[in-house]
Motif scaffolding. Structure first.
Motif, short mmCIF file in Angstrom:
data_model
loop_
_atom_site.label_atom_id
_atom_site.label_comp_id
_atom_site.label_asym_id
_atom_site.label_seq_id
_atom_site.Cartn_x
_atom_site.Cartn_y
_atom_site.Cartn_z
N PHE A 88 -3.21 14.13 -23.95
CA PHE A 88 -2.33 13.34 -24.82
C PHE A 88 -2.18 13.98 -26.19
O PHE A 88 -1.10 14.03 -26.77
CB PHE A 88 -2.88 11.93 -24.99
CG PHE A 88 -2.67 11.09 -23.79
CD1 PHE A 88 -1.44 11.07 -23.16
CD2 PHE A 88 -3.69 10.32 -23.29
CE1 PHE A 88 -1.23 10.28 -22.04
CE2 PHE A 88 -3.50 9.54 -22.17
CZ PHE A 88 -2.27 9.51 -21.55
N TYR A 98 1.46 16.84 -29.92
CA TYR A 98 1.80 17.92 -30.83
C TYR A 98 2.94 18.77 -30.29
O TYR A 98 3.80 19.22 -31.04
CB TYR A 98 0.58 18.79 -31.14
CG TYR A 98 -0.36 18.11 -32.11
CD1 TYR A 98 0.02 17.94 -33.45
CD2 TYR A 98 -1.59 17.62 -31.71
CE1 TYR A 98 -0.81 17.30 -34.35
CE2 TYR A 98 -2.44 16.98 -32.61
CZ TYR A 98 -2.04 16.83 -33.92
OH TYR A 98 -2.86 16.20 -34.80
N GLU A 126 5.33 17.79 -28.22
CA GLU A 126 6.58 17.04 -28.31
C GLU A 126 7.07 17.00 -29.74
O GLU A 126 8.26 17.17 -30.01
CB GLU A 126 6.37 15.62 -27.78
CG GLU A 126 6.31 15.60 -26.26
CD GLU A 126 6.06 14.20 -25.71
OE1 GLU A 126 6.26 14.02 -24.51
OE2 GLU A 126 5.66 13.32 -26.49
N ALA A 127 6.14 16.81 -30.65
CA ALA A 127 6.53 16.75 -32.05
C ALA A 127 7.09 18.09 -32.50
O ALA A 127 8.03 18.15 -33.29
CB ALA A 127 5.33 16.36 -32.91
N VAL A 182 -5.29 33.83 -25.87
CA VAL A 182 -6.12 32.72 -26.32
C VAL A 182 -5.41 31.95 -27.42
O VAL A 182 -5.08 32.52 -28.46
CB VAL A 182 -7.49 33.23 -26.81
CG1 VAL A 182 -8.34 32.06 -27.29
CG2 VAL A 182 -8.20 33.98 -25.70
N GLU A 223 2.42 25.78 -34.56
CA GLU A 223 2.49 26.98 -35.36
C GLU A 223 2.21 28.22 -34.51
O GLU A 223 2.87 29.25 -34.64
CB GLU A 223 1.46 26.86 -36.48
CG GLU A 223 1.70 27.84 -37.60
CD GLU A 223 0.62 27.74 -38.67
OE1 GLU A 223 0.21 26.60 -38.97
OE2 GLU A 223 0.19 28.79 -39.16
N THR A 280 4.95 31.21 -34.11
CA THR A 280 4.74 32.53 -34.68
C THR A 280 4.31 33.55 -33.64
O THR A 280 4.69 34.71 -33.72
CB THR A 280 3.65 32.48 -35.76
OG1 THR A 280 2.49 31.89 -35.19
CG2 THR A 280 4.11 31.66 -36.95
#
Lengths: 444, 676, 325
Positions: A346, A351, A353-354, A426, A436, A440
């Motif tokens: 969850f 995160y 989905e956001a 990893v 992020e 990136t």
């Protein structure tokens, strides 16, 4: 007091006759100790032992069934005051009320919602459990009529709220065979209510604001042959309900007051504050909660809270292993591997989905263990990952061969690479950093 | 050379005289703490000569109080000295300094007082203090010496010039007194708490140079009451002052007050992170390898006296990477020498195992196995980027310091690639390994007074408390007594806490008064007593992570053990997972207990139920795994035949078949006292 | 303390005072005491009931990551942190404001001076005690917490958030400038205890610590938080002094979950409020003394519920009004 398995074993016949369905008496004793089977399964006990073991091993709160058919449910058979002590077993039924004074459309509206509205969460369909009919008109026939009309179009569990035995009789004439809960008997009406409960084989709620009076009513009803009872502590405020419900549960699970060993009914409607009252009922031991017409937002939140509170704290909820598309990924989207511990899933899903990045969440079966535990416990292995790649046909779903693994699974990166032939990267150790990371660092 | 003992008396005398002669007002500005030392010690807010004398008397003629009153009188009369001297530090500045001290951005504070003869040596000391994150206060001629030698002073350089005379040293004391009142909740006048606070928390020391007046010596000597050591590299002898060589003054001061600096960055041209831990280096990616089957290699971590370990020193003996051809296999000895006040010889093997983890953190370094079986590789990629063998040493030195900040004060690493030397040292290393093994294998519960707890599993088993003893590892098998001991050293507030055994209540059951007390508290009163060596009476609770479950089989008067990996049925009629579900969760269930595999081999193994001789069944998987060690143990016990009398699933899955088998082999459990 | 002075035997949650009046060196017109209870929530009466819980409304200085639902609701206020804070007390009826310095979460943040200015602005605009949340990045913690602490000197704000691996700056700021601290650990009773011990070692007095056992969002692990709060309260009442501290609960991700984010704009406020309410209300039942929400509408709903739970257990003025008056 509850008994330990070994103490129980000492009282069993020790014949390993298997008639109880268990291979050994000790295995049966262990099941008894955890309250998961009934002592009556052993045919070779004398009356005294049976009673002793029954008293010590039977659930301290009686199991009561409401309704018939697919959506019927049971409440009671609880063992603890706090879910961390073991778990809560039977979630409360939420019963949305209709009053017989309401216009037809309004009643139909509620009935349709109860019948049809479901929310899907974590592989479960959540819905309100049934309808509570409230007698407000003072007219028994009218009440019966309303129950009859609804009965014709919805087969859901029901509560009949009427303190008048005649009104109850009028309603039960339409729905009595479907095991509704009769709500509620008080000192004056206990006798008549018991007769109705016996006649239809329904559960009966007794109502009193004082615990001693509740116990007296319980005794009265039991004497009249009604065993399936529920307790309504008649709260005037949220504070009343909390205090009384906690006290009832405490005395029941401590086995100090067997007359209070019945599930509780909480009629929230007279209190106002529908959200607070519903939540309180869910948290603090109600077996049946009679609710007002909660809006869809409230209903969804209430059902979600109930789902949360009634998960087993000692058994992490598991997500079904497999490949989950997030944000409509295509074949070139990144594949993020993680474990099937629900909290991990969850959190990560939230995160992702956001962040709005299309990707695949690739869930492997670690039996609900978190990444750290699964790595440490040897549950998460390269073979597990390789097998999961096969079962999910991952190679056909994406057009690259790069697997992103959780930061805490880093010790396995080389081994997974070797075993699967996929390039392993990893990812971060904290789910919050995944957005992020993908923005990136990711390119197949 | 000044004799402290001699000048102290005259210094005190002069302070007395000056106090007697004191006139006018006495006080500082920009503080809410009056004369801070005086206020903290006596609770009196001094403002003139009369009240100063009163406070001096109340303090029992404290030299610090005298020094402060005299300094404050000077302030009241003439104001501060002005640039570049700071004089008395106002509260607002002090609050920030205090913040940095608690916050850790300042590791500690030091006072350098007097007038050093050797400017370079003084500058070196100050530079070292700057590098070690210390905030240094300066009092006396040293300030001039430093500025003349080109050293910049000022708060921004962490070198605070208090004043031109040694008497300015008193401000160092008023800073400590105010920090105690501001941050430590010390009430003015509560001398005991002030001294306690200073003893426990004042990370401070003094370095004294020659040229101090007698009364200045007396005041500085007074700092000792605040648990501040006074070190002197030149000029003084006697008293309680500590003579140190120049180069060791800072290290000595830091060590005496337990001041530690946290290392952060690892100075090597290669990324270093747990994310790289599992990476393997294939042959074609490799530039050079050490050990494996191709060359001798070993690793050894040893504790050494502090003066034999130079922190951060890395030395390579033999060829460096530049001297080696691509693809070569080279011998290697990794020698890690550590020092630390609380570091013990027993911890060596546990720390040594971390070499493996740390070297695998390197982006291009790879390490497998341990001791004399190690195998290390470096990639072409990182060698091209300039990584040398020495960098492995730097990586280790930094990682050990970072991961074990409280345990290790210094780490030095020597990497030997010279074939002859490696081979020569190998024998010595092997002897050390053997000696360690013997010591650990031989460690008995009665050899130690302290066991350790583990409460990691309370997340899901709220009242479970694991008690870990030398002979009974944690029931998950993952934490030995030594592991727990070190975990405690590293994180004293962590999940592994020391458990004083206390009085022995029952030697057979393994019940101890201290253990019971601990378990009761840590289980939130759910469990009153535990037997460490038995399963029938008050056995240890079970979390859910146990390697094995031991249960009684009453029908055959024996004990069966089933391990997690065995999925089949057992004579009890329950599989491991059903059993685990029934007894887990932190409950105490007589007749059932979660155990580690290691415990089965111990002499303490369920001794209350006759131990290993009572075991009648275990899965073949477990039986085979333990075979060698178990046979050895049974041999030693004089019952070698027992091994074959322990049934497994190939012989019996039902209790009926088991009973038959046991009768046939005449298992000793059948004749023992009944378990129930 | 003798038996005589302590008529209620048994263990109590430690009391933590928040806010300072002019007389105490601050500027607050109200101050609160939280904690003090000797029973499970809302079951006690008299002294054993402790002090009433408080409702905090969360606001921030950089709204880029804040829920669009809340931003729509508060409108222009979001652009003026001081006005937003003032409205939290007056218009929305919160007991306190929790100011979150979301600006510090952006990469490379270095505008440290703005922190002090904003703190001063919010202090000027409000009258009740404050909660202030600093950075989450260890590299800038030292500077951030010094600025915040200094700017709020004397106001006894509740400073967040200390965690096991980064608590020094928060603790230092609290010690240097007289504040209290939020100590957060991830849903684990023993970790919560350990952090309290670590804070104790910095000399931060226990009566300046509020525990945050971390609150998962409703539907997304909330049950773990609910149970850990119940457990903390339970062992605290059994006498574990390291855990006998007031708790703060904030299901900070409530408005980010799918159910809320994807709600129909027409009903989004309803959904947001309910999602926050059910978690915050449950946290109160489990033992939280301070609950924090972000949607102004949730505050009113919580206020009503709290009133019904407290009925008769507290003097009117303490339960709903100004303690210092």
């Amino acid at each position: 007091m509850a008994m330990k398995a070994l103490d129980i074993y000492k009282l069993l016949p020790k014949t390993n006759c298997k008639k109880c369905g268990f291979p050994t008496c000790l295995a049966f004793a262990m099941k008894l100790a955890s309250g998961k089977v009934d002592v009556d399964l052993c045919p070779d006990l004398d009356e005294q032992t049976r009673e002793l073991l029954g008293g010590a091993t039977r659930p301290p709160i009686r199991l009561v069934a409401i309704g018939a058919g697919e959506r019927s449910f049971t409440v009671g058979e609880e063992f603890v005051l706090y879910r961390h002590e073991r778990t809560f077993y039977h979630q409360p039924g939420l019963m949305m009320q209709v009053a017989d004074t309401w216009p037809e459309e309004r009643i139909e509206g509620v009935v349709a919602r109860v019948r049809d509205e479901t929310f899907h969460r974590v592989g479960e369909d959540l819905s309100v459990d049934g309808i509570a009919f409230r007698w407000e008109s003072g007219d028994a026939d009218r009440f019966g009529g309303v129950v009859g009309t609804v009965e014709a179009c919805a087969s859901v569990p029901e509560v009949i709220i009427a303190d008048d035995p005649e009104a109850q009789a009028a309603a039960l004439a339409h729905c009595g065979n479907f095991q509704p809960l009769i709500h509620a008997a008080c000192a004056d009406t206990a006798e008549a209510m018991c007769d109705l409960a016996r006649k239809y084989g329904c559960a009966l709620a007794v109502r009193a604001g004082d615990l001693e009076e509740l116990k007296r009513l319980v005794g009265l009803c039991r004497d009249r042959g009604v065993e399936n009872l529920m307790l309504d502590p008649a709260p005037a405020t949220l504070r009343d309900f909390l205090a009384r419900s906690v006290e009832i549960r405490r005395r029941a699970v401590e086995r100090t007051d067997p007359d209070l060993g019945y599930p509780v009914v909480f009629d929230t409607v007279p209190l106002g504050l529908p959200d607070a009252a519903t939540a309180l009922g869910i948290l603090k031991y109600a077996g049946v909660i009679i609710i007002d017409e909660l809006g869809p937002a409230s209903t969804m939140a209430a059902l979600t809270l109930r789902q949360n509170i009634y998960t087993d704290p000692q058994k992490p909820i598991q997500v079904t292993p497999g490949l989950y598309p997030v944000n409509a990924p295509t074949g070139s989207a990144p594949v993020l591997m993680t474990v099937n511990f629900s909290l991990t899933y969850f959190t990560l899903l939230g995160y992702l989905e956001a962040a709005g990045i299309p990707c695949y969440l690739f869930i492997v079966d670690t039996e609900g263990m978190s990444v750290l535990t699964a790595v440490a416990g040897g549950k998460l292995t390269e073979t597990l990952v390789a097998d999961a790649i096969k079962t999910t046909e991952l190679e056909n779903r994406v057009d690259h061969r790069v697997l992103i693994i959780p930061g805490y699974a880093a010790p396995l990166s080389g081994k997974i690479e070797e075993e699967t032939g996929w390039e392993v990267r990893v990812g971060p150790g904290d789910a919050a950093e995944i957005g992020e990371y993908l923005e990136t660092g990711w390119e197949a | 050379m000044t004799s402290i003992d001699t000048v102290l008396a005259s210094g005190r005398e002069r302070l007395d005289e000056e106090m007697d002669a004191l006139e006018g007002s006495v006080g500082y500005e920009e503080t809410a703490y009056a004369l801070p030392v005086t206020y903290a010690v006596t609770g009196m807010a001094v403002h003139d000569a009369a009240s100063a004398r009163e406070a001096y008397a109340a303090s029992g003629s404290s030299v610090l109080v005298a020094g402060e009153c005299l300094a404050a009188a000077g302030y009241a009369a003439e104001g501060g000295e002005g640039e570049p001297y700071t004089g008395f530090v106002p509260d607002t500045v002090l609050r920030r300094l205090g913040y940095s001290l608690v916050d850790g951005s300042i590791a500690g504070i030091g006072l350098v007082a007097g007038s050093p003869d050797d400017a370079d040596a003084a500058a070196a000391i100050c530079r070292e203090m700057q590098e070690k994150y210390l905030l240094t206060f300066l009092a006396g001629g040293v300030i001039k010496t430093l500025t003349e030698a080109g050293v910049k002073v000022g708060l921004e350089y962490r070198l605070v010039p208090l004043g031109s005379t040694g008497m300015a040293a008193i401000h160092f004391a008023d800073i400590i007194a105010r920090v105690a009142m501001m941050f430590g909740g010390v009430q003015p006048g509560d001398t005991d708490r002030l001294l306690n606070y200073a003893a426990e928390r004042a990370k401070a020391f003094v370095i004294a140079f020659p040229g101090l007046e007698d009364e200045e010596v007396a005041v500085i000597d007074g700092f000792r009451v605040l648990s501040i050591p006074i070190l002197t590299p030149e000029g003084y002898e006697g008293g309680e002052w500590i003579r140190v060589p120049y180069l060791e003054a800072v290290r000595e001061g830091m060590e005496r007050r337990g001041i530690r600096v946290n290392v952060v960055a690892i100075p090597i041209p290669m990324a270093c992170s747990p994310a790289f831990e599992g990476k393997s280096i294939r042959k074609e990616e490799m530039y050079v390898e050490f050990g494996g089957a191709k060359a001798a290699a070993f690793e050894l971590l040893r504790v050494r006296p502090a003066d034999e370990v130079e922190d951060g020193r890395v030395e390579v003996i033999g060829p460096e990477v530049g001297d080696l051809e691509e693809g070569s296999a080279v011998p290697l000895a990794i020698l890690v020498d550590v020092a630390g006040a609380s570091m013990k010889k027993d911890y060596e093997p546990v720390l040594e195992r971390r070499i493996h983890t740390f070297l695998n953190y390197g982006e291009g370094s790879w390490h497998v196995a341990q001791r004399d079986l190690v195998w290390v590789r470096l990639t072409k990629d990182v060698v091209r980027r300039g990584v040398a063998i020495a960098d492995l040493g730097r990586l280790l030195a930094s990682k050990f310091r970072v991961e074990f900040p409280d345990l290790l004060d210094a780490v030095q690493v020597t990497l030997v690639t010279d074939r002859e030397r490696v081979e020569a040292m190998l024998e010595e290393a092997r002897a050390i390994y053997d000696e360690r093994d013997e010591r650990i294998a031989g460690m008995k519960d009665e050899d130690v007074g302290t066991y350790y707890s583990c409460t990691l599993c309370q997340t899901f088993a709220p009242n479970h408390v694991c008690i870990i003893t030398p002979e009974r590892p944690a029931l998950c098998g993952a934490i030995t007594w030594l592991d727990a001991k070190i975990a405690y050293e590293i994180a004293p507030a962590g999940a592994n806490q020391p458990v004083e055994k206390g009085e022995l209540i029952d030697p057979v059951l393994g019940q101890f008064e201290g253990v019971n007390r601990f378990v009761k508290k840590a289980s939130h009163s759910a469990v009153d007593r535990v037997s460490l060596y038995g399963m029938m009476e008050e056995p240890m609770t079970c979390c859910g992570c146990f390697e094995c479950i031991a249960t009684i089989l009453p029908e055959v008067n024996g004990i069966m053990i089933v391990n997690r990996d065995y999925l089949g049925d057992t004579p009890l009629g329950m599989t491991f997972s059903t059993l685990a579900g029934t007894i887990g969760g932190g409950a105490q269930t007589p007749g059932f207990v979660g155990i580690s595999k290691g415990y089965i081999l111990s002499d303490r193994f369920l001794q209350a139920e006759n131990g290993i001789e009572r075991v009648v069944w275990m899965p073949s998987l477990l039986r085979n795994e333990l075979k060698g060690r178990l046979e050895e143990k049974l041999e030693r016990m004089g019952i070698p035949e027992l091994f074959d009398k322990i049934a497994d699933e190939t012989v019996a899955v039902s209790v009926e078949d088991l009973a038959e088998f046991l009768a046939r082999v005449d298992h000793p459990a059948l004749a023992m006292r009944p378990l129930i | 303390m003798s038996e005589e002075h302590n008529p209620e035997p048994g263990n109590r949650i430690l009391e933590v005072r928040l806010g300072a009046t002019k007389a105490e060196g601050g500027t607050r017109e109200r101050v609160y005491t939280v904690g003090g209870a000797g029973t499970f929530p809302f079951l006690g009466a008299g002294p054993a009931a402790g002090h009433p819980p408080r409702i905090a409304l969360e606001i921030c200085d950089d709204t880029r990551t804040w829920s669009p639902i809340v931003l729509r609701e508060v409108g222009d206020l979001a652009e003026d942190t001081g006005a937003w804070a003032a409205a939290a007390e007056t218009t929305f009826g919160a007991d306190m404001v929790r100011l979150s310095f979301t600006s510090t979460r952006q990469r490379g943040f270095d505008d440290f001076a703005s922190l002090g200015t904003t703190v001063e602005e919010v202090i000027g605009a409000t009258k009740y005690p404050l909660i202030v949340e600093g950075s989450t990045e260890p590299a800038i913690d030292s500077e951030v917490y010094r600025r915040i602490g200094e700017a709020a000197e004397g106001e006894r704000v509740l400073l967040g958030t200390a965690e096991a691996d980064r608590y020094r700056s928060v603790a230092a700021s609290a010690l240097a400038y007289g504040h209290a601290v939020v100590a957060q650990t991830p849903i684990d009773i023993n970790l919560a205890k350990q952090l309290n011990i670590l804070l104790h070692e910095t000399a931060l007095p226990p009566e300046r610590i509020v525990i945050d056992p971390y609150t998962g969002t409703l539907g997304y692990g909330f049950e773990y938080s609910y149970s850990v709060m119940e457990r903390i309260r339970s062992v605290a009442l059994q006498g574990d002094a390291d855990l006998a501290r007031p708790m703060i609960s904030s299901a900070i991700d409530s408005l980010n979950v799918k159910e809320v984010r994807e709600a129909d704009p027409e009903t989004a406020d309803e959904v947001a409020i309910r999602w926050e309410f059910y978690a915050a209300f449950s946290a109160l039942i489990a033992g939280a003394e301070i609950v924090c929400v972000r949607h102004p509408g949730t505050v009113a709903l919580l206020r009503e519920a709290l009133r019904a739970l407290l009925e008769g257990s507290h003097p009117q003025e303490e339960a709903y009004g100004d303690e210092s008056a």
